[in-house]
Design a protein around this motif. Structure first.
Motif, PDB file in Angstrom:
ATOM      1  N   VAL A 136      30.885  40.381  50.624  1.00 14.82           N
ATOM      2  CA  VAL A 136      31.377  41.560  50.180  1.00 14.82           C
ATOM      3  C   VAL A 136      31.790  41.554  48.651  1.00 14.82           C
ATOM      4  O   VAL A 136      31.551  42.665  47.929  1.00 14.82           O
ATOM      5  N   ALA A 137      32.187  40.309  47.945  1.00 17.14           N
ATOM      6  CA  ALA A 137      32.331  40.221  46.733  1.00 17.14           C
ATOM      7  C   ALA A 137      31.079  40.598  46.000  1.00 17.14           C
ATOM      8  O   ALA A 137      30.974  41.221  44.872  1.00 17.14           O
ATOM      9  N   ILE A 138      29.974  39.923  46.237  1.00 21.35           N
ATOM     10  CA  ILE A 138      28.781  40.183  45.783  1.00 21.35           C
ATOM     11  C   ILE A 138      28.442  41.633  45.611  1.00 21.35           C
ATOM     12  O   ILE A 138      27.876  42.466  44.934  1.00 21.35           O
ATOM     13  N   ALA A 139      28.644  42.414  46.997  1.00 17.35           N
ATOM     14  CA  ALA A 139      28.317  43.786  47.177  1.00 17.35           C
ATOM     15  C   ALA A 139      28.960  44.495  46.056  1.00 17.35           C
ATOM     16  O   ALA A 139      28.922  45.604  45.435  1.00 17.35           O
ATOM     17  N   PRO A 158      45.509  42.550  51.318  1.00 18.61           N
ATOM     18  CA  PRO A 158      44.983  42.828  50.044  1.00 18.61           C
ATOM     19  C   PRO A 158      43.609  43.011  49.937  1.00 18.61           C
ATOM     20  O   PRO A 158      43.370  43.919  49.244  1.00 18.61           O
ATOM     21  N   LEU A 159      42.798  42.359  50.661  1.00 18.67           N
ATOM     22  CA  LEU A 159      41.511  42.232  50.563  1.00 18.67           C
ATOM     23  C   LEU A 159      40.931  43.651  51.068  1.00 18.67           C
ATOM     24  O   LEU A 159      40.047  44.247  50.202  1.00 18.67           O
ATOM     25  N   GLU A 160      40.845  44.044  52.194  1.00 14.21           N
ATOM     26  CA  GLU A 160      40.319  45.103  52.737  1.00 14.21           C
ATOM     27  C   GLU A 160      40.755  46.399  52.118  1.00 14.21           C
ATOM     28  O   GLU A 160      39.770  47.262  51.765  1.00 14.21           O
ATOM     29  N   TYR A 191      40.230  42.119  44.205  1.00  8.46           N
ATOM     30  CA  TYR A 191      39.724  41.652  45.149  1.00  8.46           C
ATOM     31  C   TYR A 191      38.835  40.181  44.952  1.00  8.46           C
ATOM     32  O   TYR A 191      39.425  39.198  45.592  1.00  8.46           O
ATOM     33  N   LEU A 192      38.580  39.968  43.552  1.00  7.33           N
ATOM     34  CA  LEU A 192      38.054  38.718  43.040  1.00  7.33           C
ATOM     35  C   LEU A 192      39.365  37.826  42.980  1.00  7.33           C
ATOM     36  O   LEU A 192      39.086  36.246  43.212  1.00  7.33           O
TER      37      LEU A 192
END
Length: 614
Positions: free
Chosen positions: A57-60, A117-119, A136-137
């Protein structure tokens, strides 16, 4: 009878069931542990995939210009699906978290870290918030660390259950070894030891130690066997003490039975020989006196009227006794006591001669000393009387059968004479009367007419006699029917000047015995004789077919006859009557057909089931 609890089978079944339940319980525990390990292993894989999917997800997010929003949304959905599987489990795979509070608490922390936090940061990033990606990171390393901790906790729980599995397997192996030893030991005590004791007891019995006894320690089947063995040994000990007497008595009994069987065999063999009644009686009495050590014997048969008993044969009896008892009433005593005493016989035994419940007479055994017939010998003598009665009855029946056959053949001879010679003699008698009257009145012309008629009648009578003699002397062997048929047809041609046509077809039928062939030949000869005497035929056809059924057909083109007139004559037409009688003897069907001026037809059909073996 041992109680249910004392039975050996109950103990064996109980032991087997206990061992089976323990083994199944251990196997079930190991299966449960392996199932738990398999589910936890799948949970480790899915928990580990959380790190991969969060990094994906982070890469996207960093490359969202190159990746479509739907791809990013797909990563988010897969992340949520993985968390949902870890929370609710999947029994089909199987997949589930270990039943441990630390594992479930850490899972809730990881799930909260994703959902809180992330979603939301991912969704805000999709909505165009530029600060969502840096947030997110910043939160991602903590989420990955939590997932790593979750994987570590699951692996620790798996390691603990793996140790349990190994321990249970070792316990199962130890229990199998101990259980096997226990079962073998119990079976040795319950089965092998009693069997060995029985073998030792049998060995002692074989060594003629009849005082051998086995200890009865239980009430189960082997205990009953030991008690039975002790009873058997005690009985054998008692019997062995009197063994010599028992063997001697049994030997005497067997010798008596052998003598009885020998007597029965010799007597049956003798009675089956083709002897006349006198020789039969003499041989019967000779064997009786020799077998039973009698000083005399006699056979008396009941007369045909059944009111008297006549002496037929005797052995060893004096003449005066025979003269006194030559004949007496059927209800009188076989031997007068005073007569026997005067003849020197102290005791007499008599037995009936019977055949199929019919009393044919009696036979008696005479002894110079006192003699009591034991039950076994009396039964043997009654059996011999029955055999002797059967032999007498068979000879009487054979004599009656021969008399009946002679009577039937004489009847057919008389009928043949009546149908041929008697009619010719009657015609000659009438011509003689006419000749006598013409001679007295000197009617020369009439005399000249009568003399040729007399000569022709004498010739015809001579031919009839010669034909009858030839027919009555005919004897056939097996397979000689064709030769006899040819001779009869040739003789008919010589007598009449007509050459009959013969169609003889052998279609694989079995050969007939001589007596059936002879009856067929007589029917053919009678049919040809009727044609010669009455038909005035020009053509005669004879057809014989020997197939499964035997068929004889005789046809002529003579003047024929009126069937109604022949039916009215009945048995007075001797030729047809003789043919019907012979057909009945064969068990065949005879069909007679004819019409005035259109010839006659004689057909004989002998079906296959009525044919006898040659």
């Amino acid at each position: 009878m041992p109680s249910f609890r004392e039975r050996l089978t109950t103990r064996i079944v109980t032991l087997s069931m206990v061992a089976l339940i323990l083994v199944l319980a251990m196997i079930g525990g190991t299966l449960w542990l392996s199932w738990q390990l398999q589910g936890a292993g799948a949970a480790i894989n899915d928990a580990g995939s959380l790190r991969m999917r969060s990094n994906a997800v982070a890469i996207a997010l960093l490359e969202r210009k190159a990746i479509s929003p739907s791809t990013l949304q797909s990563h988010v959905d897969q992340m949520n699906a993985t968390l949902d599987r870890l929370r609710h489990g999947d029994a089909a795979r199987p997949l589930f978290l270990p039943d441990d509070a630390n594992v479930h608490r850490q899972f809730e922390n990881v799930a909260s870290a994703w959902h809180a936090p992330l979603e939301p940061d991912v969704r805000q990033a999709l909505a165009g918030d530029p600060d969502a990606v840096p947030r997110y990171l910043r939160e991602l390393p903590g989420f990955v660390a939590g997932a790593d901790e979750l994987v570590g906790l699951i692996e620790q729980e798996n390691a603990r259950k793996t140790a349990w599995l190994r321990m249970s397997q070792m316990a199962l192996a130890a229990m199998a070894c101990l259980g096997t030893v226990a079962i073998v030991y119990l079976l040795y005590l319950w089965i092998v030891v009693p069997v060995q004791r029985l073998q030792e007891g049998l060995a002692r019995i074989e060594g003629r130690e009849f005082d051998a006894r086995l200890p009865v320690e239980t009430q189960d089947e082997f205990g009953r066997l030991a008690a039975g063995f002790n009873r058997m040994a005690a009985e054998m000990q008692t019997l062995y003490q009197d063994l010599a007497g028992c063997v001697e008595a049994k030997t005497a009994e067997l010798a008596a039975q052998n003598r009885e069987l020998t007597t029965l065999y010799e007597m049956a063999a003798f009675l089956n020989q083709p002897n006349d009644v006198d020789a039969l009686c003499r041989g019967f009495l000779a064997r009786l006196t020799r077998q039973f050590d009698a000083d005399g014997a006699a056979v008396r048969l009941v007369s045909a009227q059944g009111d008297q008993v006549r002496l037929i044969g005797s052995e060893g009896l004096p003449a005066d006794l025979l003269q006194d008892e030559r004949c007496f009433a059927a209800n009188a005593c076989v031997c007068e006591e005073r007569s026997c005493e005067r003849a020197g016989f102290a005791s007499v035994a008599s037995f009936d001669i019977v055949s199929q419940g019919e009393k044919l007479g009696v036979f008696s055994l005479h002894f110079s000393g006192e003699r009591t017939i034991p039950a076994s010998e009396a039964q043997l003598l009654e059996t011999l009387g029955a055999h002797f009665g059967t032999a007498l009855k068979s000879r009487r029946l054979a004599a009656l059968a021969r008399q009946f056959a002679v009577s039937e053949e004489r009847n057919l001879v008389a009928q043949g004479l009546h149908d041929s010679i008697a009619q010719s003699l009657n015609f000659l008698k009438m011509q003689v009367h006419l000749l006598d009257a013409a001679t007295r009145e000197a009617r020369i012309d009439e005399i000249r007419d009568i003399v040729p008629l007399l000569a022709g009648g004498v010739d015809e009578s001579y031919d009839d006699v010669r034909e009858l003699l030839i027919n009555f002397r005919t004897r056939l062997g097996s397979g000689e029917l064709r030769r006899a048929v040819d001779e009869s047809i040739d003789r008919f041609g010589v007598q009449t000047g007509i050459a009959p046509t013969l169609d003889y077809r052998d279609e694989g039928g079995l050969p007939m015995p001589p007596d059936q062939q002879l009856q067929v030949l007589f029917i053919l000869q009678e049919a040809l004789s009727n044609i010669r005497k009455h038909a005035e035929a020009q053509r005669v056809n004879v057809t014989i077919v020997n197939g499964r059924d035997f068929t004889l057909l005789v046809e002529d083109d003579g003047q024929g006859y009126d069937p109604d007139e022949m039916a009215a004559l009945g048995e007075t037409h001797v030729g047809f009557h003789i043919m019907r009688e012979r057909a009945r003897r064969l068990g065949a069907t005879l069909r007679l057909a004819g019409a005035p001026g259109r010839g006659a037809r004689v057909e004989l059909i002998l079906p296959g089931e009525a044919r006898q073996a040659a």
